[in-house]
Design a protein around this motif. Sequence first.
Motif, PDB file in Angstrom:
ATOM      1  N   TYR A   1      -6.482  59.212 159.093  1.00 41.27           N
ATOM      2  CA  TYR A   1      -5.333  59.430 158.219  1.00 41.27           C
ATOM      3  C   TYR A   1      -4.559  58.128 157.996  1.00 41.27           C
ATOM      4  CZ  TYR A   1      -0.807  61.196 156.615  1.00 41.27           C
ATOM      5  OH  TYR A   1       0.338  61.416 155.905  1.00 41.27           O
ATOM      6  N   PHE A   2      -4.550  57.252 158.993  1.00 40.80           N
ATOM      7  CA  PHE A   2      -3.818  55.991 158.896  1.00 40.80           C
ATOM      8  C   PHE A   2      -4.743  54.796 158.686  1.00 40.80           C
ATOM      9  CE2 PHE A   2      -0.766  58.582 161.387  1.00 40.80           C
ATOM     10  CZ  PHE A   2       0.315  58.484 160.537  1.00 40.80           C
ATOM     11  N   LYS A   3      -5.947  55.023 158.199  1.00 37.61           N
ATOM     12  CA  LYS A   3      -6.890  53.947 157.931  1.00 37.61           C
ATOM     13  C   LYS A   3      -6.943  53.636 156.434  1.00 37.61           C
ATOM     14  CE  LYS A   3      -8.519  52.931 162.011  1.00 37.61           C
ATOM     15  NZ  LYS A   3      -8.437  51.568 162.559  1.00 37.61           N
ATOM     16  N   PRO A   4      -7.354  52.405 156.066  1.00 37.28           N
ATOM     17  CA  PRO A   4      -7.487  52.075 154.643  1.00 37.28           C
ATOM     18  C   PRO A   4      -8.489  52.972 153.933  1.00 37.28           C
ATOM     19  CG  PRO A   4      -7.537  50.089 155.991  1.00 37.28           C
ATOM     20  CD  PRO A   4      -7.621  51.252 156.935  1.00 37.28           C
ATOM     21  N   GLN A   5      -9.554  53.368 154.638  1.00 37.09           N
ATOM     22  CA  GLN A   5     -10.532  54.291 154.072  1.00 37.09           C
ATOM     23  C   GLN A   5     -10.417  55.633 154.793  1.00 37.09           C
ATOM     24  OE1 GLN A   5     -14.471  52.688 154.168  1.00 37.09           O
ATOM     25  NE2 GLN A   5     -14.065  51.198 152.567  1.00 37.09           N
ATOM     26  N   THR A   6      -9.968  56.635 154.084  1.00 40.73           N
ATOM     27  CA  THR A   6      -9.783  57.949 154.680  1.00 40.73           C
ATOM     28  C   THR A   6     -11.116  58.680 154.749  1.00 40.73           C
ATOM     29  OG1 THR A   6      -7.560  58.088 153.779  1.00 40.73           O
ATOM     30  CG2 THR A   6      -8.555  60.133 154.532  1.00 40.73           C
TER      31      THR A   6
ATOM     32  N   ALA B   1       2.848  47.659 159.563  1.00 42.71           N
ATOM     33  CA  ALA B   1       1.686  47.733 158.670  1.00 42.71           C
ATOM     34  C   ALA B   1       1.726  48.989 157.821  1.00 42.71           C
ATOM     35  CB  ALA B   1       0.398  47.690 159.488  1.00 42.71           C
ATOM     36  N   LEU B   2       2.176  50.087 158.397  1.00 40.74           N
ATOM     37  CA  LEU B   2       2.204  51.356 157.662  1.00 40.74           C
ATOM     38  C   LEU B   2       3.247  51.363 156.556  1.00 40.74           C
ATOM     39  CD1 LEU B   2       1.874  53.908 160.614  1.00 40.74           C
ATOM     40  CD2 LEU B   2       0.061  52.961 159.192  1.00 40.74           C
ATOM     41  N   LEU B   3       4.294  50.539 156.694  1.00 42.50           N
ATOM     42  CA  LEU B   3       5.353  50.508 155.695  1.00 42.50           C
ATOM     43  C   LEU B   3       5.062  49.560 154.537  1.00 42.50           C
ATOM     44  CD1 LEU B   3       8.507  50.667 158.000  1.00 42.50           C
ATOM     45  CD2 LEU B   3       7.775  52.391 156.338  1.00 42.50           C
TER      46      LEU B   3
ATOM     47  N   ILE C   1     -18.903  49.335 159.825  1.00 45.53           N
ATOM     48  CA  ILE C   1     -18.928  48.401 158.696  1.00 45.53           C
ATOM     49  C   ILE C   1     -17.710  48.506 157.792  1.00 45.53           C
ATOM     50  CG2 ILE C   1     -20.195  47.820 156.571  1.00 45.53           C
ATOM     51  CD1 ILE C   1     -22.758  48.512 158.032  1.00 45.53           C
ATOM     52  N   PHE C   2     -17.217  49.722 157.545  1.00 46.00           N
ATOM     53  CA  PHE C   2     -16.210  49.914 156.504  1.00 46.00           C
ATOM     54  C   PHE C   2     -14.770  49.802 156.982  1.00 46.00           C
ATOM     55  CE2 PHE C   2     -19.524  52.750 154.239  1.00 46.00           C
ATOM     56  CZ  PHE C   2     -20.165  51.623 153.756  1.00 46.00           C
ATOM     57  N   GLY C   3     -14.553  49.425 158.237  1.00 40.90           N
ATOM     58  CA  GLY C   3     -13.201  49.114 158.680  1.00 40.90           C
ATOM     59  C   GLY C   3     -12.451  50.214 159.384  1.00 40.90           C
ATOM     60  N   ALA C   4     -13.110  51.346 159.681  1.00 35.55           N
ATOM     61  CA  ALA C   4     -12.396  52.425 160.362  1.00 35.55           C
ATOM     62  C   ALA C   4     -12.117  52.092 161.819  1.00 35.55           C
ATOM     63  CB  ALA C   4     -13.202  53.721 160.271  1.00 35.55           C
ATOM     64  N   ALA C   5     -12.922  51.208 162.429  1.00 32.90           N
ATOM     65  CA  ALA C   5     -12.717  50.864 163.841  1.00 32.90           C
ATOM     66  C   ALA C   5     -12.850  49.363 164.068  1.00 32.90           C
ATOM     67  CB  ALA C   5     -13.715  51.616 164.717  1.00 32.90           C
ATOM     68  N   GLY C   6     -12.588  48.581 163.062  1.00 30.05           N
ATOM     69  CA  GLY C   6     -12.718  47.144 163.191  1.00 30.05           C
ATOM     70  C   GLY C   6     -12.705  46.493 161.825  1.00 30.05           C
TER      71      GLY C   6
ATOM     72  N   LEU D   1      -7.021  47.125 159.050  1.00 32.20           N
ATOM     73  CA  LEU D   1      -7.239  48.197 160.021  1.00 32.20           C
ATOM     74  C   LEU D   1      -6.313  49.396 159.822  1.00 32.20           C
ATOM     75  CD1 LEU D   1      -7.747  46.153 163.310  1.00 32.20           C
ATOM     76  CD2 LEU D   1      -9.481  47.136 161.816  1.00 32.20           C
ATOM     77  N   TRP D   2      -5.126  49.166 159.271  1.00 28.29           N
ATOM     78  CA  TRP D   2      -4.145  50.246 159.192  1.00 28.29           C
ATOM     79  C   TRP D   2      -3.517  50.312 157.810  1.00 28.29           C
ATOM     80  CZ3 TRP D   2      -4.684  53.239 163.235  1.00 28.29           C
ATOM     81  CH2 TRP D   2      -5.110  52.684 164.436  1.00 28.29           C
ATOM     82  N   SER D   3      -3.242  51.533 157.370  1.00 24.43           N
ATOM     83  CA  SER D   3      -2.613  51.722 156.068  1.00 24.43           C
ATOM     84  C   SER D   3      -1.776  52.991 156.086  1.00 24.43           C
ATOM     85  CB  SER D   3      -3.674  51.820 154.965  1.00 24.43           C
ATOM     86  OG  SER D   3      -3.089  52.196 153.732  1.00 24.43           O
TER      87      SER D   3
END
Length: 766
Positions: free
Chosen positions: A119-124, A595-597, A735-740, A604-606
């Motif tokens: 939910y808080f990742k750039p790619q949901t 980062a969330l704001l 690869i897509f940034g959910a954990a790195g 890593l975070w959005s």
Amino acid sequence: MTSTQEVPARQDSASIDDVEKKDVQTSSDEKLGYVETADSVPADNESEQLRLKEVEDLEARLAAGTADDEEYFVRNAHDIAIKVLSTRDDYELPVLTFRMLFLGLGFSAFGSVLAQLYYFKPQTLLVSQGFLLIMLYFFGKAWEKVLPSRGFWWHINPGPFNIKEHCSALIMASTASSSATAIQVISVQNLYYNNNLNPGIAIFTLLGSQLIGYSFAGFLTEALVYPSITFWPTAISPANLFQALHFDGGLSSKRTKLFWLVFTTIFCYEIIPQWIFPLMTGFSIFCLADNTSEVFRNVFGGASNNEGMGLFAFCFDWNLIGSACLYTPLWTQLNQNIGICLTYCLMSAMYYGNIWQGRRFPFMSQAIFDINGNQYNQSAILTNNKFDQAKFEAIGPAYFAASNALYFITANLAMGATLLKPFVRALNPWNKTVTIVHDEHYIVMKRYEKVPRWWFVALLVAAYAMAQATDYTGDSHFTWWQLTVVLIISLVFTMAYCTTSAILGFAQFSTQLDGFYSMIASYMVPGDPIANMYAALYGSQPTVQGILLLGDLKLGQYIKIPPKINFLVQILGCVVGALLNYVMELSIVRNQRAALLTIAGTRLWSGQNAQSFNSNAIAWGALGREMFSPGKTYYMVPVALALGALMPIPHYFLHRKFPKNQFLANFNTGIVMQYSCFLSVGINSSVNTSTFLGIMSQWWVRRKYPRWFTKYNYIIAGSLDGGTQVISFILNLAIFGAAGPTVFFPNWWGNDFSLSADRCAPPPDL
């Protein structure tokens, strides 16, 4: 006995192919005793046993390949229930075992934590039921093989990992594996309104909002789970996969071999369109010819988010296509396709006709804009988190993209056009026409005790008390009567949408419900975005949860899970999910607040999801009267709700005049309207491919190759989804940034970073 076509004409779209309906059932139905009379429902155990015996004989012929093509042919909901799925019930199998509880709770924790991270990742990414089903199978079989099963160990490992344990663990895990709507409310209050809810209040808000939906669904079980007509198309594929994995004799059966072959193939293949060759996600000949034209991008592009409508584009990425086209009933898909055709016309007309000054804003966007096309300064119109008229007059009015405004209108038209006739007809005590026929799966389930009605009453009382208490203690600005009104409205639409989901395989879009209840709240609590969020929460969440609960109850009926155990695992999954959703939300917001704001976030975070939910609350809560009142720019949005209620009337009279016309019998105004602005958001390149595959599967293959369709269509749907979801999970983590950090494939013609994935001109970056 009663015919499977016992429902009124308005419900006929539940049939798989009503073009071939006849006044008398075909020979295969006659062999099963389904004659078209309304007064011969079996009333004694002997006749029910006869029905079961006839169905078991048919299943044996189908499995052995000795049945004729007519017997294989799937014509309606009852045919799916007895021909695609087995009525087999191994009554002696243990269900409530330590293994089931351990795996179910373990994957509930895993799924709920993962869903909150995403939910808080750039790619949901959603934690899918298919992914959990496969992972539970791997772990369950490993548990069975590795641990001893004699003596004391039998309590830990009671023999083979069976279908009932597997299904019960899945229902528990899938119940927990989502980020609840209440998390959006909690996180937005924390991030944007400096309101840090007490942990107890936050957890009970989560539980109350979800358990209300469970209690609503419990009252609908009799009408929407037991009957043949409510066959829940979304439950067919997982039920078929469960039976293939556990009933087909292991890897030696053809269906199981086919499942693993397709699973492995799609697992390997999906690396190409998702990472190496993104052009395969949307192949548009127009964009290949001209990748500078904005018109081509808007109309023919669609492989990137908010890019275009994807007209004549084709997709080769199953991650975007999905298996719904393989199991959704034909007439449901045809109604959806009619709506999509209207989408192409309406979206183009609204934008290029400059309706609502649409040319000033992007073709597709969910943001709010000022008159100059810049993003609207939402925080500048609030004082103490409430709308300030003086500040608003200094800043000026707010606008939507034309396609977004059109979506609000068609969503309200769809809600107004949704009919409750199937539900009312089923439960109306004065109705003398038999419309409910319980299939053989229900007859088998009669040996198990039902969940008492008072359980759901008690659950509703407790959940309602939680909601009222947390509303007042959580500074929601939402009074007791406002909450009660919203819940009453929610019950009505829960009945409506659960009915369409059960019969047609069609569910509402959650954003549609959020917008509707935000609209209602803008009149109940004007100028208050926080109260508006709570209205969206308690309005939409019960319907979403009700659909999930009833679908899982139907899956439990197909797999023969005792109803009380089904109820138990769903409640456990809900509680575990709520607790861990909140713990993860608290940790992430505390540690990644900066980062969330930010608008862009980090790799890593959005906070994009929270920002979107807050924008919706601002538009409806703070600016509702300035944007939607009579005489304002978007006054047609609330008016559309009343117009939608009138839209089915011409169709009703036409159908009465031409009762044998199959198009009129199966036309559904609500579905058509729902899809009349379906392409206003997201990636749209898969629509044409999905339409083609749906017609091929549900019409051509089903009619021309009934044997193949009955035996393999749904198992292939499950294997395609399973393999795709497993590799997508791995790719998102690795690869897509959910954990790195994100790892991009090198730039080349099929992966051009300067263009959209389909090589159209990229959409504006707002």
